[in-house]
Design an enzyme around this catalytic site. Structure first.
Site, PDB file in Angstrom:
ATOM      1  N   CYS A   1      45.747  46.144  29.755  1.00 35.27           N
ATOM      2  CA  CYS A   1      44.794  45.106  29.913  1.00 35.27           C
ATOM      3  C   CYS A   1      45.438  43.752  29.402  1.00 35.27           C
ATOM      4  O   CYS A   1      45.616  43.511  28.204  1.00 35.27           O
ATOM      5  CB  CYS A   1      43.309  45.419  29.274  1.00 35.27           C
ATOM      6  SG  CYS A   1      42.376  44.208  28.896  1.00 35.27           S
TER       7      CYS A   1
ATOM      8  N   CYS B   1      43.304  41.694  26.918  1.00 35.27           N
ATOM      9  CA  CYS B   1      43.210  42.378  25.680  1.00 35.27           C
ATOM     10  C   CYS B   1      44.691  42.256  24.809  1.00 35.27           C
ATOM     11  O   CYS B   1      44.693  42.030  23.585  1.00 35.27           O
ATOM     12  CB  CYS B   1      43.312  43.956  25.887  1.00 35.27           C
ATOM     13  SG  CYS B   1      41.876  44.536  26.781  1.00 35.27           S
TER      14      CYS B   1
END
Length: 105
Positions: free
Chosen positions: A30, A33
């Site tokens: 991600c 993230c």
């Protein structure tokens, strides 16, 4: 350093703690993230001893993701007294997270 939170240690580290805990649900694949990762680490340093800051890898701990209804990451939950008191979905500036933390101290 942010704590590594898992299905196995979540109850004792987060839910049974009397401190506010900031929990970052993330995954290695991600992009947002990875972008917010250093911010989470900074918060762990800034608030060391005052709050707990941890990360849950959603790929390694699917039960926690299901239990908390995590459908988008990064998802940051603010948990105090075993209850979610605030949440933030998506990457945001550190100042936004700081403000949320301050409101629950």
């Amino acid at each position: 350093m942010a704590l590594e939170l898992t299905d196995a240690n979540f109850q004792t580290t987060v839910l049974d703690s009397d401190k506010l805990t900031v929990v970052d649900f993330w995954a290695e694949w991600c992009g947002p993230c990875r972008a917010i990762g250093p911010v989470i680490e900074e918060l762990a340093k800034d608030y060391d001893g005052k709050i707990n800051v941890g990360k849950v890898n959603v790929d390694h701990n699917p039960n926690l993701s299901v239990n908390y209804g995590i459908t988008s990451i990064p998802a940051i939950l603010f948990i105090k007294g075993g209850q979610i008191v605030d949440k933030q979905i998506g990457a945001v500036p550190k100042s936004v997270l700081d403000k949320k933390i301050q409101s629950h101290l």
